[in-house]
Scaffold this motif. Structure first.
Motif, mmCIF file in Angstrom:
data_model
loop_
_atom_site.group_PDB
_atom_site.id
_atom_site.type_symbol
_atom_site.label_atom_id
_atom_site.label_comp_id
_atom_site.label_asym_id
_atom_site.label_seq_id
_atom_site.Cartn_x
_atom_site.Cartn_y
_atom_site.Cartn_z
ATOM 1 N N PHE A 1 38.314 52.812 27.385
ATOM 2 C CA PHE A 1 37.545 52.389 28.555
ATOM 3 C C PHE A 1 38.417 51.608 29.539
ATOM 4 O O PHE A 1 38.345 51.807 30.752
ATOM 5 C CB PHE A 1 36.371 51.526 28.092
ATOM 6 N N LEU A 2 39.297 50.728 29.009
ATOM 7 C CA LEU A 2 40.124 49.890 29.862
ATOM 8 C C LEU A 2 41.310 50.631 30.459
ATOM 9 O O LEU A 2 41.964 50.129 31.369
ATOM 10 C CB LEU A 2 40.629 48.676 29.070
ATOM 11 N N VAL A 3 41.598 51.813 29.957
ATOM 12 C CA VAL A 3 42.693 52.606 30.531
ATOM 13 C C VAL A 3 42.313 53.145 31.899
ATOM 14 O O VAL A 3 43.167 53.362 32.762
ATOM 15 C CB VAL A 3 43.075 53.758 29.568
ATOM 16 N N SER A 4 41.056 53.363 32.136
ATOM 17 C CA SER A 4 40.579 53.932 33.403
ATOM 18 C C SER A 4 40.936 53.020 34.572
ATOM 19 O O SER A 4 40.688 51.817 34.531
ATOM 20 C CB SER A 4 39.064 54.142 33.348
ATOM 21 N N TRP B 1 39.586 52.845 37.488
ATOM 22 C CA TRP B 1 38.438 52.322 38.220
ATOM 23 C C TRP B 1 37.859 51.077 37.545
ATOM 24 O O TRP B 1 37.271 50.215 38.206
ATOM 25 C CB TRP B 1 37.363 53.400 38.380
ATOM 26 N N VAL B 2 38.064 50.978 36.222
ATOM 27 C CA VAL B 2 37.601 49.781 35.512
ATOM 28 C C VAL B 2 38.409 48.563 35.953
ATOM 29 O O VAL B 2 37.864 47.496 36.236
ATOM 30 C CB VAL B 2 37.706 49.985 33.990
ATOM 31 N N TRP B 3 39.751 48.718 36.004
ATOM 32 C CA TRP B 3 40.595 47.612 36.458
ATOM 33 C C TRP B 3 40.323 47.264 37.915
ATOM 34 O O TRP B 3 40.333 46.103 38.306
ATOM 35 C CB TRP B 3 42.073 47.985 36.276
ATOM 36 N N LEU B 4 40.069 48.295 38.720
ATOM 37 C CA LEU B 4 39.748 48.054 40.120
ATOM 38 C C LEU B 4 38.462 47.244 40.235
ATOM 39 O O LEU B 4 38.360 46.309 41.047
ATOM 40 C CB LEU B 4 39.602 49.392 40.854
ATOM 41 N N LEU B 5 37.479 47.576 39.405
ATOM 42 C CA LEU B 5 36.205 46.867 39.428
ATOM 43 C C LEU B 5 36.366 45.425 38.936
ATOM 44 O O LEU B 5 35.863 44.485 39.560
ATOM 45 C CB LEU B 5 35.187 47.609 38.559
ATOM 46 N N LEU B 6 37.095 45.243 37.818
ATOM 47 C CA LEU B 6 37.254 43.910 37.244
ATOM 48 C C LEU B 6 38.066 42.987 38.145
ATOM 49 O O LEU B 6 37.638 41.878 38.482
ATOM 50 C CB LEU B 6 37.927 44.020 35.875
ATOM 51 N N LEU B 7 39.236 43.434 38.554
ATOM 52 C CA LEU B 7 40.097 42.596 39.386
ATOM 53 C C LEU B 7 39.544 42.468 40.804
ATOM 54 O O LEU B 7 39.623 41.399 41.417
ATOM 55 C CB LEU B 7 41.513 43.176 39.412
#
Length: 256
Positions: free
Chosen positions: A200-203, A205-211
């Motif tokens: 999940f964290l490789v995606s 868009w997830v990092w974009l959303l979190l950061l």
């Protein structure tokens, strides 16, 4: 002189502010310590708990004593320092003071007082974080030489045009925050210790959303705190005013 402490709402104000800014990380670390008790999570959790302990102890150690002629301030938590100010010598000992009221102080009906001394070698202030209206009025009367004056009370108040906060300045200063590193460490810990989250964290868009969410949060706080910052000038003082989320009055004496 009787030792006086701040309003008992101090605990509510300080802890509300702490958890508003750090609650996500603190409770996330609490879960991580219970599920994956490795040394890194434990050390971070202990550091946050020490901060909570300092807030608690500061109520009992940061005190003041006031008479008609003398103000004695005690500051510090583990190492205590006492300052005694004579009313007749305030012009020689006090550089300036500021009265501020953030959103948590507003909700609790308290204000904070920060006092700067001329003898200080840094920008550190003697601070009473949560004062009741009566206590603040009493201290302000003692510090009458630096009493806050608004533009309505001071007809000759001249606004300095370039002293208002610019949006570009808010963006630059809002991007600098050590909390981003804590968020990053916490998220990486989740990905390391929970295999199901790794994919999940490789995606991207997830990092974009979190950061992106973290950046937008801090930029919003920065805007609400300083968007209405203004600087005024009189013949003898510079007056700083802030009128949005953070309410602040600060008077700096000119050196004539």
């Amino acid at each position: 002189m009787q030792v006086r402490r701040q309003s008992r709402k101090y605990f509510l104000v300080r802890y509300a502010r702490f958890f508003a800014y750090n609650g996500f990380v603190y409770f996330g670390l609490l879960v991580a310590v219970c599920v994956v008790p490795n040394w890194w999570n434990i050390l971070l959790f202990i550091a946050y708990d020490l901060a909570l302990l300092v807030i608690f102890l500061s109520y009992f150690t940061n005190t003041y004593q006031l008479t008609e002629t003398t103000l004695r301030l005690q500051t510090g938590t583990f190492f205590l320092t006492t300052f005694e100010l004579q009313k007749a010598d305030l012009a020689q000992t006090v550089s300036n003071f500021r009265i501020e009221q953030n959103i948590f102080q507003k909700l609790c009906g308290t204000k904070g007082l920060q006092l700067y001394l001329k003898s200080s070698t840094s920008e550190d202030a003697l601070e009473l974080y949560a004062l009741s209206p009566a206590a603040l009025a009493e201290l302000s009367t003692f510090l009458a030489a630096y009493q806050i004056r608004s533009s309505k009370e001071e007809p000759n108040l001249k606004e300095i045009p370039l002293a208002q906060t610019k949006l570009s300045t808010l963006l630059k200063t809002g991007l600098f925050s050590t909390r981003y590193l804590v968020y990053l460490v916490f998220i990486l810990q989740l990905g390391t210790n929970f295999p199901k989250l790794q994919a999940f964290l490789v995606s991207w868009w997830v990092w974009l959303l979190l950061l992106g969410g973290a950046v937008l949060w801090h930029l919003s706080i920065q805007y609400l705190n300083f968007a209405k910052f203004k600087l005024f000038e009189t013949e003898t003082t510079f007056n700083i005013q802030n009128r949005l989320l953070l309410t602040e009055d600060n008077v700096i004496q000119k050196r004539l």
